[in-house]
Design an enzyme around this catalytic site. Structure first.
Site, PDB file in Angstrom:
ATOM      1  N   GLY A 159       0.853  -1.173   0.000  1.00  0.00           N
ATOM      2  CA  GLY A 159       0.000   0.000   0.000  1.00  0.00           C
ATOM      3  C   GLY A 159       0.891   1.225   0.000  1.00  0.00           C
ATOM      4  N   ALA A 160       0.665   2.128  -0.966  1.00  0.00           N
ATOM      5  CA  ALA A 160       1.596   3.250  -1.151  1.00  0.00           C
ATOM      6  C   ALA A 160       1.842   4.063   0.117  1.00  0.00           C
ATOM      7  CB  ALA A 160       1.099   4.149  -2.295  1.00  0.00           C
ATOM      8  N   ARG A 190      10.557  -0.385  -4.305  1.00  0.00           N
ATOM      9  CA  ARG A 190       9.422  -0.577  -5.219  1.00  0.00           C
ATOM     10  C   ARG A 190       9.298   0.698  -6.040  1.00  0.00           C
ATOM     11  NH1 ARG A 190       4.006  -3.385  -3.554  1.00  0.00           N
ATOM     12  NH2 ARG A 190       4.137  -3.892  -5.766  1.00  0.00           N
ATOM     13  N   GLN A 234      -4.990  -9.438  -2.337  1.00  0.00           N
ATOM     14  CA  GLN A 234      -5.076  -8.384  -1.328  1.00  0.00           C
ATOM     15  C   GLN A 234      -6.510  -8.026  -0.989  1.00  0.00           C
ATOM     16  OE1 GLN A 234      -3.028  -8.547  -4.028  1.00  0.00           O
ATOM     17  NE2 GLN A 234      -1.499  -6.931  -3.968  1.00  0.00           N
ATOM     18  N   ASP A 286      -1.192   4.410  -6.511  1.00  0.00           N
ATOM     19  CA  ASP A 286       0.227   4.333  -6.172  1.00  0.00           C
ATOM     20  C   ASP A 286       1.013   5.504  -6.737  1.00  0.00           C
ATOM     21  OD1 ASP A 286       1.084   1.451  -4.916  1.00  0.00           O
ATOM     22  OD2 ASP A 286      -0.769   1.348  -6.066  1.00  0.00           O
ATOM     23  N   ASN A 343      -2.481   2.239 -10.433  1.00  0.00           N
ATOM     24  CA  ASN A 343      -2.983   1.500  -9.275  1.00  0.00           C
ATOM     25  C   ASN A 343      -2.830   0.016  -9.563  1.00  0.00           C
ATOM     26  OD1 ASN A 343      -4.243   1.583  -6.620  1.00  0.00           O
ATOM     27  ND2 ASN A 343      -6.068   0.738  -7.591  1.00  0.00           N
ATOM     28  N   LYS A 344      -3.194  -0.795  -8.599  1.00  0.00           N
ATOM     29  CA  LYS A 344      -3.039  -2.242  -8.721  1.00  0.00           C
ATOM     30  C   LYS A 344      -3.681  -2.747 -10.012  1.00  0.00           C
ATOM     31  CE  LYS A 344      -1.182  -4.123  -6.351  1.00  0.00           C
ATOM     32  NZ  LYS A 344       0.272  -4.417  -6.442  1.00  0.00           N
TER      33      LYS A 344
END
Length: 343
Positions: A49-50, A89, A194, A235, A245-246
């Site tokens: 999670g950012a 990351r 997640q 993110d 995003n994811k």
């Protein structure tokens, strides 16, 4: 309750991280007192999670300083260790922003570094609570319904993904507190489920009714009229509103656009990267092929097959109905761009 969760916490001389790879079946923590352990925890999604990664990175500067003192590092070696944390990351900009912020206190020593890292953590919780209110107000006005809402979300954006409270899930929690949630559709989410492991776990803690669904079911659920709005995290957000995003998020946004329902992105201003003009400039992390070629360590694809495994995708700003930060809501698709409003 999940508002009491601290995915990232400083205890004495090191970090304590909730090991999110083990939830929901095991609640364990990882103690971090060296840079190698922290980098590994970030890359393995022990912490993810950012905003949570940003908080971990902020404290990572202190980890490097303390390890350097124990092992006799030079200042150059300590700075190199911090750079490793910063690069752990590449897509989530919060990690870099928070490390850089704490590094402005580097020369002042460990007490100053810890004070700045604690400020990063505290401000993230405050920002999350603010965006929860702004997002709920905007969504209720936008949808214009008196009945409770049916919300779809993707990945995990709650207390586990932040310094506390949550971003997109924080908006959902605020709506629930107002009695305005009928049900939440939680996409299961690759690469480590997640949504089904973490978001569903947090929703259970809050007593919020929900379904877990396959990522591939999201568009159909939206187009069948079973969803009033989608709320996701981010993110990295480019200056033009393009949002990383994811992986799987852009499909949700496309379905929302076709169905004519709001697609809301919830993220603190630390996720907005004004130095990135568009989503084309966002580096997309590629994860290992085994995650798509195997299941439970057993090969499911032919031996000759290769795996394409992007961890994120980019949703064009034209599909982002609203971007809620701790400052309010920008209607990005209507032309209110972060690059113009958040300078």
């Amino acid at each position: 309750m999940s508002q009491e969760l601290r995915a990232v916490d400083w205890a004495g001389n090191g970090l304590v991280l909730i090991d999110q790879t083990l939830l929901p079946h095991r609640a364990e923590t990882v103690a971090v007192r060296d840079v190698d352990t922290l980098v590994d925890a970030i890359q393995r999604l022990v912490v993810r999670g950012a905003p949570a990664i940003g908080a971990a990175g902020a404290y990572g500067v202190a980890i490097a300083l303390l390890q350097g003192e124990r092992e006799g590092w030079t200042e150059t070696e300590t700075r190199e260790a911090v750079a490793r944390v910063r690069a752990a990351r590449p897509t989530a900009v919060n990690l870099m922003v928070c490390v850089d912020r704490v590094m402005t206190r580097f020369a002042e020593g460990i007490d100053a570094v810890l004070a700045e890292a604690a400020a990063v953590q505290r401000e993230d919780v405050e920002a999350n609570r603010a965006m929860g209110g702004f997002g709920a107000d905007w969504l209720l006005k936008r949808v214009g319904e008196d009945r409770p809402l049916r919300i779809l979300t993707h990945c995990n954006t709650g207390a586990l993904a932040t310094a506390g409270w949550g971003t997109a899930l924080g908006v959902i929690r605020e709506l629930h507190a107002r009695g305005r949630i009928e049900v939440v559709y939680a996409d299961e989410t690759r690469p480590l489920l997640q949504g089904s492991r973490l978001t569903a776990w947090e929703l259970v803690q809050e007593g919020i009714p929900h379904y877990v669904q396959a990522d591939g079911a999201a568009a159909g659920t939206i187009l069948r009229g079973e969803v009033d709005a989608a709320i996701v995290g981010a993110d990295r957000i480019a200056a033009n509103g393009d949002t990383a995003n994811k992986v799987g998020t852009v499909g949700v946004a496309l379905a929302c656009a076709d169905a004519g329902i709001p697609f809301l992105v919830a993220a603190p201003t630390t996720t907005v990267d004004l130095s990135t003009p568009t989503g084309d400039a966002i580096h997309i992390e590629l994860r290992g092929e085994d995650e798509v070629l195997e299941w439970g360590g057993v090969r499911t694809a032919p031996a000759a097959s290769r795996g394409h495994n992007p961890a994120f995708d980019v949703t064009p700003g034209r599909l982002v109905t609203g971007l809620v930060t701790e400052r309010g809501v920008l209607e990005v698709a209507a032309g209110q761009l972060p690059g113009e409003h958040l300078k």
